[in-house]
Each structure stands twice: as C-alpha cells, then as structure tokens.
Motif scaffolding. Structure first.
Motif, short mmCIF file in Angstrom:
data_model
loop_
_atom_site.label_atom_id
_atom_site.label_comp_id
_atom_site.label_asym_id
_atom_site.label_seq_id
_atom_site.Cartn_x
_atom_site.Cartn_y
_atom_site.Cartn_z
N LEU A 7 7.48 -1.04 14.91
CA LEU A 7 6.05 -1.10 15.19
C LEU A 7 5.79 -0.96 16.69
O LEU A 7 4.83 -0.29 17.11
N TYR A 39 -2.71 0.89 18.34
CA TYR A 39 -2.61 0.28 17.03
C TYR A 39 -3.04 1.22 15.91
O TYR A 39 -2.65 1.01 14.75
N LEU A 71 2.40 2.27 9.00
CA LEU A 71 2.71 1.00 8.36
C LEU A 71 3.25 1.14 6.94
O LEU A 71 4.24 0.48 6.59
N GLU A 107 6.84 -0.42 5.76
CA GLU A 107 6.91 -1.44 4.70
C GLU A 107 7.81 -0.99 3.56
O GLU A 107 8.52 -1.81 2.95
N GLU A 148 -0.83 -8.38 8.44
CA GLU A 148 -0.71 -7.55 7.24
C GLU A 148 0.76 -7.28 6.93
O GLU A 148 1.18 -7.31 5.77
N TRP A 149 1.53 -7.02 7.97
CA TRP A 149 2.98 -6.81 7.81
C TRP A 149 3.64 -8.05 7.19
O TRP A 149 4.43 -7.95 6.25
N LEU A 161 -2.69 -6.22 12.17
CA LEU A 161 -1.57 -5.44 11.65
C LEU A 161 -0.32 -6.30 11.46
O LEU A 161 0.39 -6.16 10.46
N ILE A 210 0.07 2.69 14.55
CA ILE A 210 0.80 1.74 13.72
C ILE A 210 0.21 1.72 12.31
O ILE A 210 0.94 1.69 11.31
N ARG A 211 -1.11 1.73 12.23
CA ARG A 211 -1.78 1.72 10.94
C ARG A 211 -1.32 2.90 10.09
O ARG A 211 -1.09 2.75 8.88
#
Length: 273
Positions: A142, A163, A170, A174, A217-218, A214, A166-167
């Motif tokens: 990330l 960011y 992601l 994951e 959320e991770w 974020l 990253i979104r």
C-alpha cells in the motif's frame, strides 16, 4: 344436628390426612439420615469438550515470524527484535517456560515476495513445527502505491499520499492476502496464526482521513478472510498509533519504535491467551 356431625367428620378426616403426611415426611427424613443419597457436589463432573489447540499449554513454544520489516523489528533500538522478540519475552516471563523464535521476516517484503517464499520447497519443514505463526504483510504494497503523489499534492510541500491509487489497487492486494492466509493455513493447520493489522503512520498529514479509511477497510477485509480459519486471528493496531503517533514511531515515521512495538506485543500476547 346433621350438619354438625358432617362438620366434625370432615375435620376428623383432615386431621387424619395431616397426621399421615407428617408421619410420611418424618419417615423419609429419618431414612435420608440413615441412608443418605450421594450429593452432586464433589461428584465426578461430566466430561466437557476441551480445546485441542491451546498452544500455551505446551512444555515449549515455537514461534515462526513471517512477512516484512514490521515482523523483522526495524526501528526497535531496545535489542528485543521488535514485537516478535517482545512477545517471546512476555510469554516466557508469564508462562515460565522456554519460548523459541525463528524470524524469517525480510525488510521490504511485499505480498508477492511472501507468496514466493511460501511456495518454496523447504517451507513446510520450516512452518510445520511452529506452535505460533506471527505475520505482517501489506504495508509495503500500500505504501509503494501511495508513494506517487496525486496531482494536487505536487503543488504543495506537504508529503501527501496518493490514496486514490491505493483505492484502485486495494482489491488485488486483498486477493493476494487471502492467498497468503490460505497457504499458511494449509501448511500448518494447527498453529495459532496471528496477523498483525495495519496502522496509519501518516495520520498527521491525512487531513481528509482518506488513508485512515483505507487502512481500516484493509483490516476489516483481513479479519473477514481470517474468519475462514479457526486458528487464525487479526490483532488490531490502528488505535495504538491514532493519537500521539510520533511518540510510538521510529525516526523514519513509518516503523514503530520500541514503545510502539511493546504496545503491539501486548495485543498479540492478549490474543494468544
């Protein structure tokens, strides 16, 4: 006159029944004193199902640490070796038994690196003897994506992370995390597997809390994946660095310092108990 006789007759019957009831209770009480029944108290309890995975009950505890620099202990100047070494010391002191650590974490490791490591031919012999597997991974993935600042951030001197990128990345990150969890669980299905969740080291410059959202959320996704495995747990660390984070971060403002690692170790030990 007849009614008076009837009344006395009813009264006599009631008196007779009361006497018989009293005698019955008296005889029962005497019998109980002479031949008492065994009490439930102190009797052998019914067998209950015990957990067969209480690793802390073993005579010796073997820990294997995997992942990136957070498990390697970068930033800990105390000499303990980061949270992994501190977990070892805390368990050894609390349980009064030998605790052994094999630390295979590597500075800079990303998810692909760890997946390649787990696919190595010698890995089963490394992980299978472990009673506890400690793991950190994902922070470098990330952080590397966020290192390329957004267009509006390039106009300022404040190091703002991208960011939005990253979104976008992601879901793939994951997905790789799920593969890592699955691989470790297959290699050693009986070990207690502890994944240390991520925190937000850049919270002071995360004005809109985009990065914080974020990271949370991770961590939620990591917990959701871990729920598929009975011996796996995610240890939260976000709140440990949420306030006064510079007090608990190393001079690089990314890794924990000895105080930060100590707080993480406390959480890990608590999860193991």
């Amino acid at each position: 006159m007849k009614s008076t006789k009837m009344l006395w007759r009813i009264t006599g019957i009631i008196a007779l029944l009361s006497t018989l009831l009293f005698l019955g209770g008296f005889i029962y009480a005497v019998q109980d004193i002479i031949n008492p029944k065994p009490s439930d108290q102190g009797a052998t309890p019914l067998p209950t199902q015990q957990s067969n995975n209480n690793v802390l009950n073993k005579n010796q505890i073997h820990i294997v640490a995997l992942g990136d620099s957070l498990s390697k202990g970068t930033g800990d100047l105390s000499g303990d070796g980061g949270y992994v070494g501190k977990v070892k010391n805390k368990l050894k002191a609390q349980l009064n038994k030998e605790v052994f650590v094999r630390n295979d974490a590597v500075n800079g490791y990303r998810e692909d690196d760890l997946l390649n490591y787990l696919n190595g031919a010698s890995i089963p012999t490394t992980l299978q003897p472990a009673d506890i597997i400690l793991l950190t991974i994902g922070a470098n993935d990330l952080n590397q994506v966020a290192a390329n600042p957004a267009d509006d951030a390039k106009k300022t001197d404040v190091p703002v992370k991208n960011y939005s990128d990253i979104r976008k990345n992601l879901p793939l990150a994951e997905e790789k995390l799920a593969k890592i969890f699955a691989k470790i669980a297959v290699i050693n299905p009986t070990a207690r597997i502890v994944y240390v969740g991520l925190y937000q080291p850049y919270i002071d410059t995360d004005a809109k809390k985009d990065g914080a959202a974020l990271v949370q959320e991770w961590n939620m996704k990591a917990s959701s994946i871990a729920n598929n495995y009975p011996n796996m747990v995610v240890v939260p660390t976000y709140d440990l660095f949420q306030f006064e984070n510079k007090r608990y971060l190393y001079i690089d403002e990314f890794h924990p310092n000895q105080l930060g690692y100590d707080r993480i170790a406390d959480r890990v030990v608590q999860a193991l108990q």
